[in-house]
Structure formats: C-alpha cells, structure tokens
Design an enzyme around this catalytic site. Sequence first.
Site, PDB file in Angstrom:
ATOM      1  N   GLU A  99       0.992  -1.305  -0.054  1.00 55.65           N
ATOM      2  CA  GLU A  99       0.077   0.041  -0.171  1.00 55.65           C
ATOM      3  C   GLU A  99       0.918   1.211  -0.115  1.00 55.65           C
ATOM      4  O   GLU A  99       1.528   1.612   1.031  1.00 55.65           O
ATOM      5  CB  GLU A  99      -0.846  -0.055   1.309  1.00 55.65           C
ATOM      6  CG  GLU A  99      -1.663  -0.972   1.472  1.00 55.65           C
ATOM      7  CD  GLU A  99      -2.724  -1.247   0.168  1.00 55.65           C
ATOM      8  OE1 GLU A  99      -3.152  -0.233  -0.569  1.00 55.65           O
ATOM      9  OE2 GLU A  99      -3.642  -2.246  -0.163  1.00 55.65           O
ATOM     10  N   CYS A 153      -1.830   9.414   2.143  1.00 54.86           N
ATOM     11  CA  CYS A 153      -1.516   9.013   1.046  1.00 54.86           C
ATOM     12  C   CYS A 153      -2.511   9.127   0.051  1.00 54.86           C
ATOM     13  O   CYS A 153      -1.898   9.085  -1.196  1.00 54.86           O
ATOM     14  CB  CYS A 153      -1.237   7.353   1.013  1.00 54.86           C
ATOM     15  SG  CYS A 153      -2.595   6.470   1.764  1.00 54.86           S
TER      16      CYS A 153
END
Length: 422
Positions: free
Chosen positions: A209, A243
């Site tokens: 991720e 993110c």
Amino acid sequence: MSIEMDVLNLQNYFSKKQTIDLDFRIEQLNKLEAAITKYEDKILQALKNDLNKSPFEAYLTEISTVLMEIKFVKKRLKKWSKPQKVKTPFTHFPAKSYIYSEPYGVVLIMSPWNYPFQLTIMPLIGAIAAGNCALIKPSNYSNHTSSVIKELISDTFSPEYVQVVLGGREENNTLLNQKFDLIFFTGSINVGKIVMEAASKTLTPVVLELGGKSPCIVDETADLKLAAKRIVWGKMLNAGQTCVAPDYLLVDGNVKDKLLKEISSVLERYYHEEHYEYIPKIINEHHFDRLSKLLSNSDILVGGNTDPEKLQIQGTVVNATWDSEIMKDEIFGPILPIITFNNFNEVITMINKKPKPLALYLFTNSKMNEKTIINNISFGGGCINDTIMHLASPYLAFGGVGESGMGSYHGKASFETFTHFK
C-alpha cells in the site's frame, strides 16, 4: 526475546491450527474491539503527541474507522469462511468441486507513521479474520502511538498469536530476513521496493500500500464552492500527510481565479492561525525542512507561512507546471500545486504519462467528462465531486495500481487478502 524467536513462536502456535476455528477468530475480534474502547484515551493522547491530532480528527480518522471495520467483518465472517461449491465440467462427472478458504500462516504487518493506529489495526483485522498469526512492526517515527499499540496488543493477545516489535531500521532489516507467509506493507514507494526485493528471496507474497501523486481535476462545469471546501478538507486532513490526499490540482483556465478565491476563503475560515492548536503538525524536522524547501522554490498564490517551532505549515497553494520541482515527488504536506489546462483531453494525456496514481478526484457536473476520466485513466480509487471518502466505505476495496501499490483491503477484500483459496 529475539525477533527470530518471536517468529518461531508464532509459527509453532499457528501449527496447532487453533486460529482457524471460526469461533476463535470472532472471539479475537471481539477482544480487539473491547481493547480499542478501553485504550481510547491513551490512543488519542498518543496521536496528539505524535502528530498534534485533535481528539475529533483522531477519533474520526483513526479509531471510528477501525471499530466500524471490526463490526462489518464480524457480521459477515461466517458467510465468507464457508466452503464454496462451484460448477464442475461435465467431463469430470460424477465429481463435485469446492473452494476452501485457509489462512496463509504467520504474516508480517509493517505500518507507517501518518495514520499510525488505523493503518496498523485495519490490516490486523483482516489477518485475524482469515485465521493468521501476526507480527506487527509499527513506525518508529510515531513512537508514542507505537508504544500504545504494543501495550494494547500485549494486554489483549497471547504473544505467540499476535506480537509487536518496536524499533527502527535495524529491526526492519532483521524482520525482512525472516521467513513469513505474507508481508503487508504500508509506506513509501522506495521502502516498498526494498520490502519486495527482500520478499522475493523467499518467494513471499506481498501486499504493498504505497502512494504517489494523486491528481485532482476541476473542470469549468464544477460547483466551485463545493469543490473548494472538499479539496481543502482533503488536503489539510492530517496536514496533508495522507497517501490519498489531492497531491496537485488541475484546473480549467476559465475557472482558475474563481476557484483560488474560494480556496483562499475556506482556508481563512477553517484553517486560520487561531485554529493551529487543533491542526496536525508535520511529523518531524526532516519532513518539515523538506516541505519548507519546496515552498522556498515555489510561486506562492495563497498562504505560505511556516512555524519551525511547532512544525506547522499553513495551507498553501502554489503555481506550478508539469516540470516544476514540486511535481517530481509526492508532497505529503499541506502544499497544493495548481496547474492550468485549456483542453480536457490534455489532462488525460499528461496524467497517463506519469506513474498510475493511488487516487484521482474529479469535480464536474458533466457526465461525459466523468465517464471520460473513468474510462481513460488507471488509478487505485477515487471520488467524483469529493475527496478521500472512498476510503471510508467497507464495500470498496482500497489499494493501488502500478507504482502506487499492489493488492487491496478493507471489508471483504481484507479477508480475501489474508486468505488462500484452495
């Protein structure tokens, strides 16, 4: 106890097959849920110490999402875990065909500092639900939250079932030299490459991720007041250290000035200096200096103030081109470059020349533009006329594509990520 011994103990415990029992897995999820409620005050204080998160923002983005995920998974786990009967070709008569779910075994979860509680516990929920044992390595940067996580896990689970290892680079290297059955890593692209390289030596599957530069497009049909509010909220959440934050803004030249005015108004109203007590800080001096350097080399349109003592940076909009220094890497801070376009197809061409982004956002009232973007740009996930919110749905798998990551989780996808289907 050494890391090697921790891993061995986890492997021995998994070999007893106790973690596979459905009642056992649900019981562990219940224990985790109760522990989070018990440790809520400590978690909130740790997040305040590490990132200056207000209790509201910390609970909203770190605790409530985790509790919602546990409830969602518990309710559906029995159904997900059942053997699935599937069709059998006539040539195989009289055979029957089934798919069985089984855990990988002992998994390593390496989590980042930006959402240190949520991004540690969310994958753990999937690991437990699938029947694995887990070794957790939280970030050394968010050391207050990491310490609370270790205390919470130690107080809740047997160390042979779920273990937490604290430390920095040395501990990370030692962990990556161990043999795990799956590695789940959340963090930067550069470290993700190191994790994948280490995993390749033992052919260990990885879930990465990562991040990257997530574009936010505003066309001339967009509701600019709505766009400004949601773009600023998405960028300023956790001081831009998200993110999937809008990394840069692509705006139709016909509405650029109006949008800038609306963005400036939102920043002045909700993120004024008098609110800094409740606004997250940059994680450390290194990242503060990195962001300050980007600002010093930029054409500032809105904001630009910094506070080195408090490690806080004002929400800032800067002029940019595709070749600007600020466009080379993910910003990970409250700075928003703005690039003007005059041709909608030009946007698609330029985005597609870059690595595939983790997220993409489009503000528009044109169904044609919406369809065009979705059909012509590859990205991990995103929103139309909003930012960030796709992460909050347990019905949507979250993950990247290309350099922004591989594999996904949240909801059923978390169970599937930590499960081998045989």
